[in-house]
Design an enzyme around this catalytic site. Structure first.
Site, PDB file in Angstrom:
ATOM      1  N   CYS A   1       0.855  -1.184   0.000  1.00 27.74           N
ATOM      2  CA  CYS A   1       0.000   0.000   0.000  1.00 27.74           C
ATOM      3  C   CYS A   1       0.892   1.236   0.000  1.00 27.74           C
ATOM      4  O   CYS A   1       1.679   1.431   0.935  1.00 27.74           O
ATOM      5  CB  CYS A   1      -0.872  -0.020   1.254  1.00 27.74           C
ATOM      6  SG  CYS A   1      -1.867   1.472   1.452  1.00 27.74           S
TER       7      CYS A   1
ATOM      8  N   CYS B   1      -0.764   3.460  -6.571  1.00 30.45           N
ATOM      9  CA  CYS B   1      -1.714   2.860  -5.628  1.00 30.45           C
ATOM     10  C   CYS B   1      -1.908   1.433  -6.117  1.00 30.45           C
ATOM     11  O   CYS B   1      -2.146   1.203  -7.315  1.00 30.45           O
ATOM     12  CB  CYS B   1      -3.045   3.604  -5.633  1.00 30.45           C
ATOM     13  SG  CYS B   1      -4.366   2.738  -4.741  1.00 30.45           S
TER      14      CYS B   1
END
Ligand code: DGL
Length: 265
Positions: free
Chosen positions: A75, A192
């Protein structure tokens, strides 16, 4: 290092599966624990203090429960913030996921690169420092997408997502349209881990062709460097999928491809 390492892969939701599938392909012999912190999703909408306060103790609990040999923070929104805290608090090796600005700028021919991430990731000092250190004279446009991670999450759960919704999120990445193919943006960093879930749609909806840079293969190589050598195929169930919300879900079969064909428990 044990013969069959346990690798814990962590994200705010299902985006980290795009990193997991590369690691599984490189190390099919390992045991996997995938943790989606969906109770706190999306991380992109939380403050820096909230993310540090959430992720650092949660990773400590997960290490205590699963005894991983290595933890991957799949992440960007968390990694651009918490890696130093995690390394200070726990002795397990960590691999983070941060925007692939350096390889993108090396690759760009037009010298125009866009970084597509959550609002949190593009605001981070960590990301700004990567640009200062590695842009190498490229013009880098930071694009903080408010909705794309949630759209990817919904698409993976089987919902219809309109082209217009996706196109609106990626539009600011495309700079210099009137300057011609030799000068407009030619490279977009997928900053992302949710976004590669929508890669086919991104390619289709782009106003012109660009290279989309997904860091997952590089992360898998880093994991392999840190682990001992490969010891053959596993012979027992070895994949677990955990949602921190504990909500009932029926995704285990649908998510099998990300686990190398195994049905996660
Ligand atoms: N998958 C996460 C990332 O790589 C973010 C999604 C979220 O906002 O939680 O940044």
């Amino acid at each position: 290092m044990p013969i069959r390492p346990t690798i814990l892969v962590f994200d705010s939701g299902l985006g980290g599966l795009t990193v997991l599938r590369e690691i599984v392909a490189a190390r099919p012999d390992a045991r996997y624990v995938y943790v989606a912190d969906d109770a706190f999703f999306p991380y992109g909408q939380h403050s820096e203090d909230e993310i540090i306060g959430r992720v650092v103790p949660l990773i400590g609990e997960l290490i205590a429960r699963h005894a991983p040999d290595l933890v991957v923070i799949a992440c960007n929104t968390a990694s651009t913030l918490v890696m130093s805290y995690l390394r200070a608090a726990y002795s397990v090796p960590f691999v983070g996921t941060v925007p692939a600005i350096k390889p993108a700028c090396v690759k760009s021919k037009t010298r125009r690169v866009s970084v597509l991430g959550t609002k949190g990731t593009v605001q981070r000092e960590y990301t700004r420092a990567l640009i200062r250190d590695f842009a190498g004279g490229c013009e880098v446009t930071l694009v903080g997408s408010p909705e794309l991670a949630a759209l990817a999450e919904r698409a993976l759960s089987g919902n219809d997502i309109s082209d217009a919704a996706i196109a609106a999120e990626i539009a600011p990445c495309f700079v210099g349209g009137s300057d011609g193919p030799g000068a407009r943006t030619d490279t977009v960093v997928l900053a992302c881990t949710h976004y590669p879930l929508l890669l086919d749609r991104l390619v289709k909806l782009a106003p012109w062709r660009v290279d989309w840079i997904d860091p997952a293969p590089a992360i898998a190589r880093r994991v392999c460097d840190l682990l001992s050598t490969h010891h053959g195929e596993p012979d027992e169930p070895d994949a677990e999928l955990i949602f921190t919300s504990k909500r009932p879900h029926n995704l285990s079969r649908a998510l099998m491809p990300f686990f190398g064909g195994r049905v996660p428990a």
